[in-house]
Design an enzyme around this catalytic site. Structure first.
Site, short mmCIF file in Angstrom:
data_model
loop_
_atom_site.label_atom_id
_atom_site.label_comp_id
_atom_site.label_asym_id
_atom_site.label_seq_id
_atom_site.Cartn_x
_atom_site.Cartn_y
_atom_site.Cartn_z
CD GLU A 34 -27.72 -67.25 -6.95
OE1 GLU A 34 -28.42 -67.30 -7.97
OE2 GLU A 34 -27.09 -66.23 -6.62
CG ASN A 62 -30.30 -62.82 0.23
OD1 ASN A 62 -30.07 -63.28 1.34
ND2 ASN A 62 -29.35 -62.55 -0.63
CG ASP A 69 -24.18 -63.26 4.25
OD1 ASP A 69 -24.37 -63.29 3.02
OD2 ASP A 69 -23.77 -62.25 4.86
#
Length: 198
Positions: A134, A99, A108
Site C-alpha cells: 500500500e 482489506n 485493489d
C-alpha cells in the site's frame, strides 16, 4: 562443335546462371525482409517485457524496480545541483483492516484510486510509483524539503476528499487517508538511504 555453337551454349549458360543468380538474390532479399520483420517484432517484445518488468500491473505506475532505477539515475545530477531532489513515501492508512473488512477487490480499487490521484497531482519531471503493498513513492527533482512537504500534503488532501463506493452494490465505503514521509537528498545519500529516511 563450331564456334557459333560454342557461343550459343556459353550465352545460354550465362543466361541460365544470371536467372539463377537473380532468383538467389530475390530469395536472399525475402529472407532479409523476414529477418528485419522478426528483428522489429523482437525489439517490440523486448521493450514490452522491459516495461512489464518496471510497471505495476494494478496501478499502471512504475513499480519498485522502475522507481529505484529512476531514483538512482536522478541522484547523479543531484551531486552538482544547488537544489537537490526530494523523495516522498505515501502509505494508505489502515489498509490491512480495509482489506480484511471489504475484501481484496475493493482493496485493489483503493490502490488504483490512490495511484491515479497521486499521478494526477504531480507533473513532470516528478515521478510517481507504487513502491510496494500500500506504499507509493514520488521522486521530486529540484525540490526542497519544504516544497516536497507541501506537495505531499496536497496529495494527502486530494486523496482524503475522494469518496469510495463498492462497485458491485453502490455501498459507501468512506474515505481513504494516507500518511506521508518526506526526505531531501543529502550528499552522502544513496537511493536506498534517501528512501529509508523518507
Amino acid at each position: 562443335l563450331n564456334l557459333e555453337q560454342l557461343r550459343a551454349d556459353a550465352h545460354s549458360r550465362l543466361v541460365q546462371m544470371n536467372t539463377q543468380l537473380e532468383d538467389t538474390i530475390r530469395r536472399l532479399e525475402d529472407v532479409l525482409q523476414e529477418t528485419e520483420t522478426l528483428t522489429e517484432k523482437l525489439q517490440v517484445a523486448t521493450q514490452e517485457l522491459a516495461n512489464q518488468a518496471t510497471t505495476d500491473a494494478l496501478t499502471a505506475l512504475p513499480n519498485r524496480r522502475g522507481l529505484e532505477a529512476a531514483l538512482t539515475r536522478g541522484l547523479a545530477p543531484a551531486l552538482r545541483d544547488t537544489k537537490p531532489p526530494s523523495f516522498s513515501v505515501l502509505a494508505v492508512d489502515h489498509f490491512k483492516t480495509f482489506n480484511d473488512t471489504w475484501g481484496h477487490q475493493n482493496g485493489d480499487q483503493v490502490l488504483r484510486l490512490v495511484g491515479m490521484t497521486i499521478k494526477n497531482a504531480i507533473s513532470a519531471p516528478n515521478i510517481a510509483a507504487r513502491y510496494g503493498g500500500e506504499e507509493f513513492g514520488v521522486i521530486l527533482p529540484d525540490t526542497t524539503l519544504d516544497e516536497a512537504l507541501m506537495q505531499a500534503d496536497h496529495i494527502r488532501e486530494a486523496i482524503k476528499d475522494r469518496k469510495l463506493v463498492k462497485r458491485s452494490t453502490g455501498e459507501k465505503l468512506g474515505n481513504v487517508t494516507i500518511s506521508a514521509g518526506v526526505a531531501s537528498f543529502e550528499k552522502e545519500d544513496t537511493a536506498l538511504t534517501l528512501v529509508e529516511r523518507a
